[in-house]
Motif scaffolding. Structure first.
Motif, PDB file in Angstrom:
ATOM      1  N   LEU A  72       9.065  -3.724  88.858  1.00 23.66           N
ATOM      2  CA  LEU A  72       7.909  -4.128  89.651  1.00 23.66           C
ATOM      3  C   LEU A  72       6.724  -4.550  88.793  1.00 23.66           C
ATOM      4  O   LEU A  72       5.922  -5.385  89.207  1.00 23.66           O
ATOM      5  CB  LEU A  72       7.506  -3.002  90.596  1.00 23.66           C
ATOM      6  N   VAL A  73       6.599  -3.991  87.600  1.00 21.49           N
ATOM      7  CA  VAL A  73       5.495  -4.370  86.721  1.00 21.49           C
ATOM      8  C   VAL A  73       5.636  -5.826  86.275  1.00 21.49           C
ATOM      9  O   VAL A  73       4.690  -6.614  86.369  1.00 21.49           O
ATOM     10  CB  VAL A  73       5.416  -3.424  85.509  1.00 21.49           C
ATOM     11  N   THR A  74       6.805  -6.181  85.774  1.00 21.25           N
ATOM     12  CA  THR A  74       6.999  -7.551  85.298  1.00 21.25           C
ATOM     13  C   THR A  74       6.977  -8.540  86.458  1.00 21.25           C
ATOM     14  O   THR A  74       6.486  -9.666  86.320  1.00 21.25           O
ATOM     15  CB  THR A  74       8.306  -7.666  84.509  1.00 21.25           C
ATOM     16  N   ARG A  75       7.478  -8.123  87.613  1.00 17.02           N
ATOM     17  CA  ARG A  75       7.410  -9.002  88.786  1.00 17.02           C
ATOM     18  C   ARG A  75       5.964  -9.211  89.220  1.00 17.02           C
ATOM     19  O   ARG A  75       5.571 -10.331  89.600  1.00 17.02           O
ATOM     20  CB  ARG A  75       8.224  -8.411  89.945  1.00 17.02           C
ATOM     21  N   ALA A  76       5.162  -8.146  89.186  1.00 17.89           N
ATOM     22  CA  ALA A  76       3.750  -8.276  89.547  1.00 17.89           C
ATOM     23  C   ALA A  76       3.035  -9.240  88.611  1.00 17.89           C
ATOM     24  O   ALA A  76       2.244 -10.089  89.051  1.00 17.89           O
ATOM     25  CB  ALA A  76       3.079  -6.894  89.510  1.00 17.89           C
ATOM     26  N   ALA A  77       3.313  -9.129  87.317  1.00 17.49           N
ATOM     27  CA  ALA A  77       2.673 -10.016  86.341  1.00 17.49           C
ATOM     28  C   ALA A  77       3.082 -11.471  86.576  1.00 17.49           C
ATOM     29  O   ALA A  77       2.237 -12.382  86.508  1.00 17.49           O
ATOM     30  CB  ALA A  77       3.041  -9.577  84.930  1.00 17.49           C
ATOM     31  N   ALA A  78       4.368 -11.694  86.858  1.00 20.81           N
ATOM     32  CA  ALA A  78       4.842 -13.061  87.082  1.00 20.81           C
ATOM     33  C   ALA A  78       4.203 -13.668  88.327  1.00 20.81           C
ATOM     34  O   ALA A  78       3.798 -14.841  88.329  1.00 20.81           O
ATOM     35  CB  ALA A  78       6.364 -13.064  87.204  1.00 20.81           C
ATOM     36  N   ARG A  79       4.070 -12.881  89.371  1.00 22.41           N
ATOM     37  CA  ARG A  79       3.508 -13.414  90.611  1.00 22.41           C
ATOM     38  C   ARG A  79       1.996 -13.591  90.514  1.00 22.41           C
ATOM     39  O   ARG A  79       1.434 -14.497  91.132  1.00 22.41           O
ATOM     40  CB  ARG A  79       3.887 -12.506  91.783  1.00 22.41           C
ATOM     41  N   PHE A  80       1.341 -12.740  89.724  1.00 20.23           N
ATOM     42  CA  PHE A  80      -0.087 -12.951  89.473  1.00 20.23           C
ATOM     43  C   PHE A  80      -0.291 -14.293  88.778  1.00 20.23           C
ATOM     44  O   PHE A  80      -1.153 -15.083  89.175  1.00 20.23           O
ATOM     45  CB  PHE A  80      -0.645 -11.816  88.621  1.00 20.23           C
ATOM     46  N   GLY A 106       6.726   3.281  91.095  1.00 23.12           N
ATOM     47  CA  GLY A 106       6.880   1.852  90.828  1.00 23.12           C
ATOM     48  C   GLY A 106       5.835   1.018  91.537  1.00 23.12           C
ATOM     49  O   GLY A 106       5.304   0.050  90.976  1.00 23.12           O
ATOM     50  N   SER A 107       5.522   1.394  92.777  1.00 19.44           N
ATOM     51  CA  SER A 107       4.493   0.675  93.536  1.00 19.44           C
ATOM     52  C   SER A 107       3.124   0.840  92.884  1.00 19.44           C
ATOM     53  O   SER A 107       2.346  -0.118  92.782  1.00 19.44           O
ATOM     54  CB  SER A 107       4.452   1.195  94.976  1.00 19.44           C
ATOM     55  N   ALA A 108       2.816   2.053  92.436  1.00 17.80           N
ATOM     56  CA  ALA A 108       1.537   2.290  91.767  1.00 17.80           C
ATOM     57  C   ALA A 108       1.450   1.515  90.462  1.00 17.80           C
ATOM     58  O   ALA A 108       0.388   0.983  90.098  1.00 17.80           O
ATOM     59  CB  ALA A 108       1.356   3.788  91.507  1.00 17.80           C
ATOM     60  N   ASP A 109       2.575   1.421  89.737  1.00 18.37           N
ATOM     61  CA  ASP A 109       2.599   0.668  88.483  1.00 18.37           C
ATOM     62  C   ASP A 109       2.332  -0.813  88.738  1.00 18.37           C
ATOM     63  O   ASP A 109       1.580  -1.463  88.006  1.00 18.37           O
ATOM     64  CB  ASP A 109       3.951   0.834  87.789  1.00 18.37           C
ATOM     65  N   ALA A 110       2.964  -1.358  89.785  1.00 15.83           N
ATOM     66  CA  ALA A 110       2.745  -2.764  90.125  1.00 15.83           C
ATOM     67  C   ALA A 110       1.297  -3.013  90.511  1.00 15.83           C
ATOM     68  O   ALA A 110       0.676  -3.998  90.090  1.00 15.83           O
ATOM     69  CB  ALA A 110       3.680  -3.178  91.268  1.00 15.83           C
ATOM     70  N   ALA A 111       0.736  -2.112  91.324  1.00  9.86           N
ATOM     71  CA  ALA A 111      -0.657  -2.260  91.747  1.00  9.86           C
ATOM     72  C   ALA A 111      -1.610  -2.169  90.562  1.00  9.86           C
ATOM     73  O   ALA A 111      -2.573  -2.941  90.460  1.00  9.86           O
ATOM     74  CB  ALA A 111      -0.995  -1.199  92.787  1.00  9.86           C
TER      75      ALA A 111
END
Length: 278
Positions: A72-80, A106-111
């Motif tokens: 979720l972290v790498t996905r969050a960065a890619a979508r940002f 995982g959700s907190a890490d993405a946020a």
């Protein structure tokens, strides 16, 4: 990552003080009501501008995620980056929360990743586009991005901030087992037992329930022992399983009661975190 340009963001553990499942929707998701709260304990996400993307795992639970090439972290960065632009980043996740444990790690890490990137690139943390990214990443990510006590509805993404219980001592306990969220939801019996009640947060939570507790206990009977141990501690105001498990929590009258409970529950194989609501 010892650099002054590094942005560090806390990824605080999420608690469901109550979790009422109302019905299964046509899209496969479940309509629910939940009381989200957050504690001081959690992971830490560090982000810095870089010439090339990188992702590093550290912390006591790093090895659990090390085999995952995508998270979720790498996905969050890619979508940002797809939404707001920006170059490459070096991201470090210091993992202190157990994985697949019902406290939104995982959700907190993405946020936290989204908040860190927003700080680096001058994006308003309340920008609706950030919350749209969060919603696409997972049902708990918008609540973690908001990062404060709230009533969650829909899949959990419709959020109404409410008065919290900041400073209330809390104890988190996991029996050392991971539980599949999808499997727990599949085990829900389909009975709508009613909405979350009215009143202040503690009153509503005490009158509430976690509808996922029963199926989670079938999948992970170890949860029974944790809940029984929490119930037996002096000074407990509320005890419950969080999310889809297997982490359980207690809110306690004071820090002395919390610390005594933490000492009593530090059993072999159990993860225990003495913390407080924030």
């Amino acid at each position: 990552m010892p650099d002054l340009t590094v942005i560090a963001e806390p990824a605080r553990a999420k608690l469901n003080l109550a979790l009422h499942i109302r019905h299964r929707r046509a899209d496969g998701y479940h309509e629910l009501e939940t009381l989200f709260a957050f504690v001081e304990h959690g992971d830490i996400v560090r982000v810095a501008p870089a010439t090339k993307d990188s992702f590093t795992l550290t912390g006591p639970f790093a090895s659990v995620l090390a085999a995952e090439g995508d998270n979720l972290v790498t996905r969050a960065a890619a979508r940002f980056r797809a939404t707001f632009g920006g170059g490459a980043h070096a991201i470090e996740l210091e993992k202190h929360l157990p994985v697949a444990s019902g406290i939104g790690g995982g959700s907190a890490d993405a946020a936290a990743t989204l908040r860190a990137l927003a700080r680096i690139h001058g994006v308003d943390p309340a920008d609706p586009r950030l919350f749209a990214i969060a919603d696409r990443l997972g049902s708990d990510v918008p609540a973690c991005l908001l990062g404060r006590t709230a009533l969650g509805q829909g899949r959990g993404e419709r959020l109404l901030p409410i008065e919290g219980l900041a400073g209330t001592p809390a104890l988190l306990v996991n029996p050392g087992v991971a539980v599949s969220t999808a499997a727990v939801f599949r085990g829900w019996d389909g009975q709508d037992r009613g909405p979350i009640g009215t009143g202040d947060l503690l009153t509503a939570a005490q009158a509430g329930r976690n509808d996922l507790e029963r199926p989670a206990r079938v999948l992970a009977p170890e949860i029974d022992a944790v809940l029984a141990a929490l119930a037996a501690q002096p000074g407990v105001l509320l005890f419950r399983m969080s999310g889809s498990g297997a982490t359980c929590f207690a809110l306690l009258e004071n820090h002395a009661a919390r610390d005594a409970a933490a000492r009593a529950l530090r059993l072999p194989g159990w993860w225990v975190a003495a913390t407080a609501l924030c």
